[in-house]
Scaffold this motif. Sequence first.
Motif, PDB file in Angstrom:
ATOM      1  N   UNK A 284     -14.561 -51.875   8.646  1.00  0.00           N
ATOM      2  CA  UNK A 284     -14.588 -51.939  10.112  1.00  0.00           C
ATOM      3  C   UNK A 284     -15.945 -52.447  10.558  1.00  0.00           C
ATOM      4  N   UNK A 285     -15.932 -53.234  11.614  1.00  0.00           N
ATOM      5  CA  UNK A 285     -17.203 -53.775  12.110  1.00  0.00           C
ATOM      6  C   UNK A 285     -18.016 -52.720  12.848  1.00  0.00           C
ATOM      7  N   UNK A 286     -17.345 -51.669  13.338  1.00  0.00           N
ATOM      8  CA  UNK A 286     -18.096 -50.599  14.009  1.00  0.00           C
ATOM      9  C   UNK A 286     -18.778 -49.721  12.968  1.00  0.00           C
ATOM     10  N   UNK A 287     -19.675 -48.862  13.466  1.00  0.00           N
ATOM     11  CA  UNK A 287     -20.404 -47.969  12.559  1.00  0.00           C
ATOM     12  C   UNK A 287     -19.665 -46.644  12.381  1.00  0.00           C
ATOM     13  N   UNK A 288     -18.507 -46.504  13.029  1.00  0.00           N
ATOM     14  CA  UNK A 288     -17.749 -45.251  12.889  1.00  0.00           C
ATOM     15  C   UNK A 288     -16.266 -45.580  12.743  1.00  0.00           C
ATOM     16  N   UNK A 289     -15.516 -44.603  12.252  1.00  0.00           N
ATOM     17  CA  UNK A 289     -14.069 -44.783  12.104  1.00  0.00           C
ATOM     18  C   UNK A 289     -13.373 -44.454  13.434  1.00  0.00           C
TER      19      UNK A 289
ATOM     20  N   UNK B 149     -18.263 -49.449   6.650  1.00  0.00           N
ATOM     21  CA  UNK B 149     -18.421 -49.586   8.105  1.00  0.00           C
ATOM     22  C   UNK B 149     -19.526 -50.612   8.385  1.00  0.00           C
ATOM     23  N   UNK B 150     -19.624 -51.007   9.650  1.00  0.00           N
ATOM     24  CA  UNK B 150     -20.652 -51.994  10.004  1.00  0.00           C
ATOM     25  C   UNK B 150     -20.436 -53.308   9.275  1.00  0.00           C
ATOM     26  N   UNK B 151     -19.189 -53.602   8.970  1.00  0.00           N
ATOM     27  CA  UNK B 151     -18.868 -54.800   8.189  1.00  0.00           C
ATOM     28  C   UNK B 151     -17.743 -55.560   8.872  1.00  0.00           C
ATOM     29  N   UNK B 152     -18.046 -56.725   9.334  1.00  0.00           N
ATOM     30  CA  UNK B 152     -17.045 -57.524  10.053  1.00  0.00           C
ATOM     31  C   UNK B 152     -16.413 -58.542   9.114  1.00  0.00           C
ATOM     32  N   UNK B 153     -15.106 -58.645   9.198  1.00  0.00           N
ATOM     33  CA  UNK B 153     -14.432 -59.719   8.459  1.00  0.00           C
ATOM     34  C   UNK B 153     -14.463 -60.943   9.358  1.00  0.00           C
ATOM     35  N   UNK B 154     -15.134 -61.985   8.905  1.00  0.00           N
ATOM     36  CA  UNK B 154     -15.330 -63.174   9.756  1.00  0.00           C
ATOM     37  C   UNK B 154     -14.182 -64.159   9.633  1.00  0.00           C
ATOM     38  N   UNK B 155     -13.721 -64.358   8.403  1.00  0.00           N
ATOM     39  CA  UNK B 155     -12.604 -65.305   8.203  1.00  0.00           C
ATOM     40  C   UNK B 155     -11.693 -64.794   7.086  1.00  0.00           C
ATOM     41  N   UNK B 156     -10.438 -65.223   7.189  1.00  0.00           N
ATOM     42  CA  UNK B 156      -9.454 -64.982   6.123  1.00  0.00           C
ATOM     43  C   UNK B 156      -8.914 -66.366   5.768  1.00  0.00           C
ATOM     44  N   UNK B 157      -8.900 -66.667   4.477  1.00  0.00           N
ATOM     45  CA  UNK B 157      -8.394 -67.989   4.080  1.00  0.00           C
ATOM     46  C   UNK B 157      -7.074 -67.862   3.326  1.00  0.00           C
ATOM     47  N   UNK B 158      -6.330 -68.948   3.319  1.00  0.00           N
ATOM     48  CA  UNK B 158      -5.018 -68.953   2.664  1.00  0.00           C
ATOM     49  C   UNK B 158      -5.080 -68.736   1.164  1.00  0.00           C
TER      50      UNK B 158
ATOM     51  N   UNK C 101      -7.868 -63.624  13.450  1.00  0.00           N
ATOM     52  CA  UNK C 101      -8.289 -63.823  12.058  1.00  0.00           C
ATOM     53  C   UNK C 101      -7.237 -64.525  11.212  1.00  0.00           C
ATOM     54  N   UNK C 102      -5.962 -64.291  11.542  1.00  0.00           N
ATOM     55  CA  UNK C 102      -4.908 -64.853  10.677  1.00  0.00           C
ATOM     56  C   UNK C 102      -4.143 -65.973  11.383  1.00  0.00           C
ATOM     57  N   UNK C 103      -4.664 -66.387  12.519  1.00  0.00           N
ATOM     58  CA  UNK C 103      -4.013 -67.490  13.245  1.00  0.00           C
ATOM     59  C   UNK C 103      -4.008 -68.742  12.346  1.00  0.00           C
ATOM     60  N   UNK C 104      -2.877 -69.387  12.276  1.00  0.00           N
ATOM     61  CA  UNK C 104      -2.796 -70.620  11.496  1.00  0.00           C
ATOM     62  C   UNK C 104      -2.422 -70.393  10.040  1.00  0.00           C
ATOM     63  N   UNK C 105      -2.344 -69.132   9.620  1.00  0.00           N
ATOM     64  CA  UNK C 105      -2.010 -68.873   8.213  1.00  0.00           C
ATOM     65  C   UNK C 105      -0.507 -68.781   7.983  1.00  0.00           C
ATOM     66  N   UNK C 106       0.281 -68.776   9.048  1.00  0.00           N
ATOM     67  CA  UNK C 106       1.732 -68.623   8.889  1.00  0.00           C
ATOM     68  C   UNK C 106       2.074 -67.189   8.521  1.00  0.00           C
TER      69      UNK C 106
END
Length: 296
Positions: A33-38, A81-90, A254-259
């Motif tokens: 999660x990008x936030x510092x808490x759940x 925590x404090x970790x953002x997922x920036x991209x997801x690739x096919x 994040x998953x736009x365009x991945x089908x």
Amino acid sequence: MKTELLIVGAGAAGIAAALSAWEAGCRDILLTDRRECTGGILPQCLHEGFGLAQYGAELTGPDYTDRITERLEHTGVRLVLGTEVLTIRGDKTALLSDRSGLTELHFERLILASGCRERTIGSLPVAGTRPAGIFTAGQVQEMMNLRGQNIGQEVLILGSGDLGLIMARQFVLTGKHVIAVVEKESRYGSMARNYHRCIVPYHIPILYRTTVAAIHGEGRISGVTLRHLDSGAEERLACDTLVTALGLIPERELVRGLGEPDWLFLAGNCHRVHDLVDSAVAEAEAIGTRVGGEFA
Ligand SMILES: Cc1cc2nc3c(=O)[nH]c(=O)nc-3n(C[C@H](O)[C@H](O)[C@H](O)COP(=O)(O)OP(=O)(O)OC[C@H]3O[C@@H](n4cnc5c(N)ncnc54)[C@H](O)[C@@H]3O)c2cc1C
């Protein structure tokens, strides 16, 4: 870096999916999660009303969060925590960003539990400038409940969904004047229980078949023009704060365009907006069990 199951979002849905996947036999789960808490949206929801189906009690958002987070501690799910997922690739890789920099992660299955975002005033054809003092309901909930900030005194609320009505009550309880809730339909948009708990006891007026046609003010909002939709009549109303509660949009950029690849699953509010946390959790548990079972 590698993991069998990557779960993006440690709100109620992400945590429920992680717990179920673990119980189903998956032993390599990364929950980010990008936030510092759940808890996602829950820590800012100080009202009671969470977990009736699951725990048989109406808990506050923070209490509900504590209960589900505590269950995670009895598993081997890796929570970052404090970790953002920036991209997801096919090709089943994700780019993660935290204070130490960027990390590429390969995964076998992905459960996206990234929640939803609020529709803003920009989505409406409202004339005028955009001075300070215009907030979304979720924004003011976070400002007041997590950061202790003041938002203004004379408040007009646009939209009568759950979030708008919950905040209307909180404004009254914290000494602000709620001028009215403005709603374009002829009935409130929230669950009946929120109307009866948040509006009726405090005699907060709801102006049905009405909308905000224009915003006035230099620097800070000083008022709005209301339009009554049936008659077309307009009137000017003074306020120093406009709070919009115009609905929620599932967040799945994040998953736009991945089908629809067979390794991707959506859970909770990023799939569809759930009014009740119990429903978001039930959906996420079913997905977690199914995906986790593939690794048992
Ligand atoms: C104001 C409000 C009041 C509510 N009141 C009630 C109530 O009284 N009773 C009830 O039962 N239900 C209530 N609900 C509904 C319930 O709270 C939600 O349906 C549920 O909590 C949604 O959980 P979620 O995990 O899908 O989303 P969220 O809680 O939004 O969690 C999503 C998480 O994903 C993270 N995330 C997003 N993108 C990324 C990324 N790229 N990288 C890393 N992390 C990311 C976010 O930081 C967030 O923590 C309410 C909802 C709201 C908004």
